[in-house]
Design an enzyme around this catalytic site. Structure first.
Site, PDB file in Angstrom:
ATOM      1  N   ARG A  18       0.802  -1.221   0.000  1.00 21.92           N
ATOM      2  CA  ARG A  18       0.000   0.000   0.000  1.00 21.92           C
ATOM      3  C   ARG A  18       0.843   1.283   0.000  1.00 21.92           C
ATOM      4  O   ARG A  18       0.371   2.339   0.394  1.00 21.92           O
ATOM      5  CB  ARG A  18      -0.994   0.005   1.155  1.00 21.92           C
ATOM      6  CG  ARG A  18      -1.994  -1.145   1.096  1.00 21.92           C
ATOM      7  CD  ARG A  18      -3.033  -1.048   2.199  1.00 21.92           C
ATOM      8  NE  ARG A  18      -4.012  -2.107   2.064  1.00 21.92           N
ATOM      9  CZ  ARG A  18      -3.915  -3.316   2.591  1.00 21.92           C
ATOM     10  NH1 ARG A  18      -2.829  -3.632   3.308  1.00 21.92           N
ATOM     11  NH2 ARG A  18      -4.855  -4.211   2.423  1.00 21.92           N
ATOM     12  N   LYS A  73       2.120  10.924 -11.742  1.00 28.44           N
ATOM     13  CA  LYS A  73       1.225  10.054 -12.507  1.00 28.44           C
ATOM     14  C   LYS A  73       1.925   8.722 -12.743  1.00 28.44           C
ATOM     15  O   LYS A  73       3.028   8.686 -13.283  1.00 28.44           O
ATOM     16  CB  LYS A  73       0.867  10.685 -13.852  1.00 28.44           C
ATOM     17  CG  LYS A  73      -0.288  11.665 -13.808  1.00 28.44           C
ATOM     18  CD  LYS A  73      -0.681  12.036 -15.235  1.00 28.44           C
ATOM     19  CE  LYS A  73      -1.890  12.918 -15.273  1.00 28.44           C
ATOM     20  NZ  LYS A  73      -2.298  13.226 -16.674  1.00 28.44           N
ATOM     21  N   GLU A 110       7.278  17.038 -25.843  1.00 29.05           N
ATOM     22  CA  GLU A 110       6.781  17.442 -24.534  1.00 29.05           C
ATOM     23  C   GLU A 110       7.370  18.777 -24.088  1.00 29.05           C
ATOM     24  O   GLU A 110       6.784  19.469 -23.258  1.00 29.05           O
ATOM     25  CB  GLU A 110       7.075  16.350 -23.503  1.00 29.05           C
ATOM     26  CG  GLU A 110       6.382  15.024 -23.771  1.00 29.05           C
ATOM     27  CD  GLU A 110       4.889  15.037 -23.449  1.00 29.05           C
ATOM     28  OE1 GLU A 110       4.349  16.113 -23.129  1.00 29.05           O
ATOM     29  OE2 GLU A 110       4.266  13.962 -23.529  1.00 29.05           O
ATOM     30  N   LYS A 117       5.618  22.617 -15.333  1.00 36.48           N
ATOM     31  CA  LYS A 117       4.868  21.453 -14.862  1.00 36.48           C
ATOM     32  C   LYS A 117       4.727  21.466 -13.348  1.00 36.48           C
ATOM     33  O   LYS A 117       3.661  21.133 -12.819  1.00 36.48           O
ATOM     34  CB  LYS A 117       5.523  20.153 -15.325  1.00 36.48           C
ATOM     35  CG  LYS A 117       4.704  18.947 -14.887  1.00 36.48           C
ATOM     36  CD  LYS A 117       4.880  17.731 -15.731  1.00 36.48           C
ATOM     37  CE  LYS A 117       3.831  16.679 -15.368  1.00 36.48           C
ATOM     38  NZ  LYS A 117       4.000  15.429 -16.137  1.00 36.48           N
ATOM     39  N   GLU A 156      -5.409  16.316 -11.187  1.00 32.39           N
ATOM     40  CA  GLU A 156      -6.013  16.607 -12.487  1.00 32.39           C
ATOM     41  C   GLU A 156      -7.531  16.783 -12.405  1.00 32.39           C
ATOM     42  O   GLU A 156      -8.289  16.249 -13.212  1.00 32.39           O
ATOM     43  CB  GLU A 156      -5.668  15.511 -13.501  1.00 32.39           C
ATOM     44  CG  GLU A 156      -5.780  15.972 -14.948  1.00 32.39           C
ATOM     45  CD  GLU A 156      -5.199  14.976 -15.931  1.00 32.39           C
ATOM     46  OE1 GLU A 156      -5.921  14.553 -16.831  1.00 32.39           O
ATOM     47  OE2 GLU A 156      -4.004  14.628 -15.784  1.00 32.39           O
ATOM     48  N   ARG A 190      -4.612  20.879 -14.305  1.00 36.89           N
ATOM     49  CA  ARG A 190      -3.569  19.963 -14.766  1.00 36.89           C
ATOM     50  C   ARG A 190      -3.898  19.325 -16.113  1.00 36.89           C
ATOM     51  O   ARG A 190      -3.003  18.888 -16.842  1.00 36.89           O
ATOM     52  CB  ARG A 190      -3.317  18.874 -13.717  1.00 36.89           C
ATOM     53  CG  ARG A 190      -2.149  17.969 -14.081  1.00 36.89           C
ATOM     54  CD  ARG A 190      -1.730  17.056 -12.946  1.00 36.89           C
ATOM     55  NE  ARG A 190      -0.641  16.179 -13.369  1.00 36.89           N
ATOM     56  CZ  ARG A 190       0.039  15.376 -12.563  1.00 36.89           C
ATOM     57  NH1 ARG A 190      -0.247  15.338 -11.273  1.00 36.89           N
ATOM     58  NH2 ARG A 190       1.005  14.618 -13.040  1.00 36.89           N
ATOM     59  N   ASN A 211      -2.130  17.894 -21.083  1.00 38.38           N
ATOM     60  CA  ASN A 211      -2.433  16.864 -22.071  1.00 38.38           C
ATOM     61  C   ASN A 211      -2.688  17.454 -23.460  1.00 38.38           C
ATOM     62  O   ASN A 211      -3.305  16.789 -24.299  1.00 38.38           O
ATOM     63  CB  ASN A 211      -3.652  16.053 -21.624  1.00 38.38           C
ATOM     64  CG  ASN A 211      -3.354  15.188 -20.414  1.00 38.38           C
ATOM     65  OD1 ASN A 211      -2.349  14.494 -20.369  1.00 38.38           O
ATOM     66  ND2 ASN A 211      -4.224  15.252 -19.420  1.00 38.38           N
ATOM     67  N   HIS A 237      -2.524  15.253 -26.494  1.00 29.58           N
ATOM     68  CA  HIS A 237      -2.494  13.866 -26.041  1.00 29.58           C
ATOM     69  C   HIS A 237      -3.773  13.091 -26.369  1.00 29.58           C
ATOM     70  O   HIS A 237      -3.728  11.870 -26.516  1.00 29.58           O
ATOM     71  CB  HIS A 237      -2.224  13.801 -24.535  1.00 29.58           C
ATOM     72  CG  HIS A 237      -0.812  14.123 -24.163  1.00 29.58           C
ATOM     73  ND1 HIS A 237      -0.208  15.323 -24.495  1.00 29.58           N
ATOM     74  CD2 HIS A 237       0.130  13.406 -23.487  1.00 29.58           C
ATOM     75  CE1 HIS A 237       1.039  15.320 -24.031  1.00 29.58           C
ATOM     76  NE2 HIS A 237       1.261  14.182 -23.427  1.00 29.58           N
ATOM     77  N   HIS A 242      -2.855   9.833 -28.023  1.00 25.67           N
ATOM     78  CA  HIS A 242      -3.119   8.519 -27.453  1.00 25.67           C
ATOM     79  C   HIS A 242      -3.924   7.647 -28.417  1.00 25.67           C
ATOM     80  O   HIS A 242      -3.745   6.420 -28.459  1.00 25.67           O
ATOM     81  CB  HIS A 242      -3.863   8.656 -26.128  1.00 25.67           C
ATOM     82  CG  HIS A 242      -3.006   9.139 -25.009  1.00 25.67           C
ATOM     83  ND1 HIS A 242      -3.514   9.528 -23.786  1.00 25.67           N
ATOM     84  CD2 HIS A 242      -1.656   9.304 -24.906  1.00 25.67           C
ATOM     85  CE1 HIS A 242      -2.521   9.906 -22.992  1.00 25.67           C
ATOM     86  NE2 HIS A 242      -1.392   9.780 -23.652  1.00 25.67           N
ATOM     87  N   HIS A 302       5.670   7.749 -28.085  1.00 26.28           N
ATOM     88  CA  HIS A 302       4.701   8.655 -27.470  1.00 26.28           C
ATOM     89  C   HIS A 302       4.898  10.096 -27.946  1.00 26.28           C
ATOM     90  O   HIS A 302       3.934  10.782 -28.312  1.00 26.28           O
ATOM     91  CB  HIS A 302       4.830   8.583 -25.945  1.00 26.28           C
ATOM     92  CG  HIS A 302       3.955   9.554 -25.221  1.00 26.28           C
ATOM     93  ND1 HIS A 302       2.584   9.478 -25.231  1.00 26.28           N
ATOM     94  CD2 HIS A 302       4.263  10.647 -24.472  1.00 26.28           C
ATOM     95  CE1 HIS A 302       2.078  10.474 -24.514  1.00 26.28           C
ATOM     96  NE2 HIS A 302       3.068  11.195 -24.039  1.00 26.28           N
TER      97      HIS A 302
END
Length: 374
Positions: free
Chosen positions: A130, A152, A194, A236, A246, A250, A254, A257, A261, A274
């Site tokens: 955990r 992330k 990026e 960032k 997010e 935030r 993206n 993206h 994606h 990517h």
């Protein structure tokens, strides 16, 4: 000055302020081999370095030697390289090593590699017992300016990229610019995607600077590279500090993206890098912004020209010969920003400021048709 020899840059620090979960992003040269780079991190009897088959021969030995100053045992997990391996089966290798060595919840994980290694190590750290501490040691430009910062963590699912994961912050990010000397040109270009995104969404002065410095960045000029990495991390860090999970701001990170994606999933993970998908995706998102009446055509052309100078594709691939736009839309409905089946896009409200909006399917189809390769 190109990165043909180890750099001698002063280490710079960018702070990411998240209260008790705050940490520094350290940017410099020869950081990996220095025991001082790891001072102040949690001490434990055991550490686990997660890396891949490409990075290990280059950088594992100096990291392992430095970590022996802090940990009695340093175990290793060697993963296959590539986005196509960012899945449950590969993740299990990390858990297997942790359990086989009887690692406890004080064990520190070190992610030595690019975005795939960083995402998977972070997810393993968030899940094992955990939550155990982990450190990001990104060795690609893309990871240094984006994926290693902000917590992330995720793996891919056949139906969507990064759909299974957690928000879990590292204890430190070590951006050693020396590691970028070993990157293939294609990987360097992927990282520049990026970097470029930060200009249109947050800082047009940075975008202007990138237009003047792109040739130096492609050539890995040390001063230009340090500036690009630092400013990207600053932007960032500010965004993540304001919206860690997010829930609002935030999402602007993206930009490009949602389209990108869809390219990665539609082509098959690993076919396009990517950053390559994000490069084409930014051009598509800029075109959508223009057709929504938010930015003018010259801005779209400026962005497209900068993406091309970075060595990135500006046109998207055809992923379905029968209904290309329909296939794109189907993939994009699986995007994490989608709500109740409605696709939400990061668009440029004005140069230097982004926002999230919905767009009619008919308009998105027009953008896809206009931006895909013949």
């Amino acid at each position: 000055m190109s990165l043909t020899a180890p750099l001698t840059l002063t280490t710079e620090r960018v702070a990411l302020d998240l209260g008790a979960r705050s940490y520094d992003i350290c940017i410099g040269a020869d950081l990996l081999a220095q025991a001082s780079s790891y001072e102040g991190l949690p001490a434990s009897s055991a550490a686990v370095v997660v890396t891949n088959t490409t990075v290990a021969p280059l950088w594992l030995a100096p990291v392992r030697a430095a970590l022996h100053e802090r940990h009695r045992q340093v175990h290793e997990v060697l993963l296959p390289d590539g986005e196509e391996h960012k899945n449950w089966q590969t993740l299990q290798r990390i858990f297997d090593t942790l359990l086989e060595h009887g690692c406890d919840r004080k064990t520190v994980l070190y992610a030595l590699g690019g975005g795939v290694v960083g995402d998977m190590t972070g997810f393993a750290a968030a899940s094992y017992m955990r939550g155990v501490p982990f450190v990001q040691i990104p060795t690609t430009l893309l990871a240094q300016v984006d994926s290693s910062v902000g917590g992330k963590t995720a793996i891919n699912h056949p139906l969507g990229k990064n759909m299974i994961g957690a928000f879990y912050q590292p204890r430190r990010v070590l951006c050693d610019l020396d590691t970028l000397r070993t990157l293939p040109a294609r990987e360097r270009s992927a990282g520049l995607a990026e970097v470029i995104k930060y200009g249109p969404i947050a800082d047009m002065a940075f975008f202007d600077w990138l237009e003047g410095a792109m040739d130096q960045l492609v050539a890995l000029d040390a001063d230009a590279l340090r500036t690009a990495v630092r400013r990207s991390c600053e932007i960032k860090a500010a965004v993540v500090g304001a919206d860690e999970t997010e829930s609002g701001l935030r999402a602007i990170l993206n930009f490009g993206h949602t389209f990108g994606h869809a390219i990665e999933a539609g082509m098959g993970y690993g076919v396009w890098l990517h950053g390559e998908a994000v490069g084409a995706g930014m051009c598509m998102a800029a075109e959508l912004s223009h057709r929504l009446g938010l930015v003018d055509a010259p801005f779209v052309q400026r962005l497209r020209a900068l993406v091309a100078r970075a060595g990135l594709p500006t046109r998207a691939p055809v992923i379905d010969a029968d209904d290309n736009a329909g296939r794109y839309l189907a993939w994009m409905r699986l995007d994490k920003k989608s709500e109740a089946g409605s696709i939400r896009f990061v668009v440029i409200a004005e140069p230097g400021r982004a926002e999230v909006r919905e767009a009619p399917d008919a308009l998105v189809r027009e953008v896809i048709d206009a931006c895909c390769a013949d």
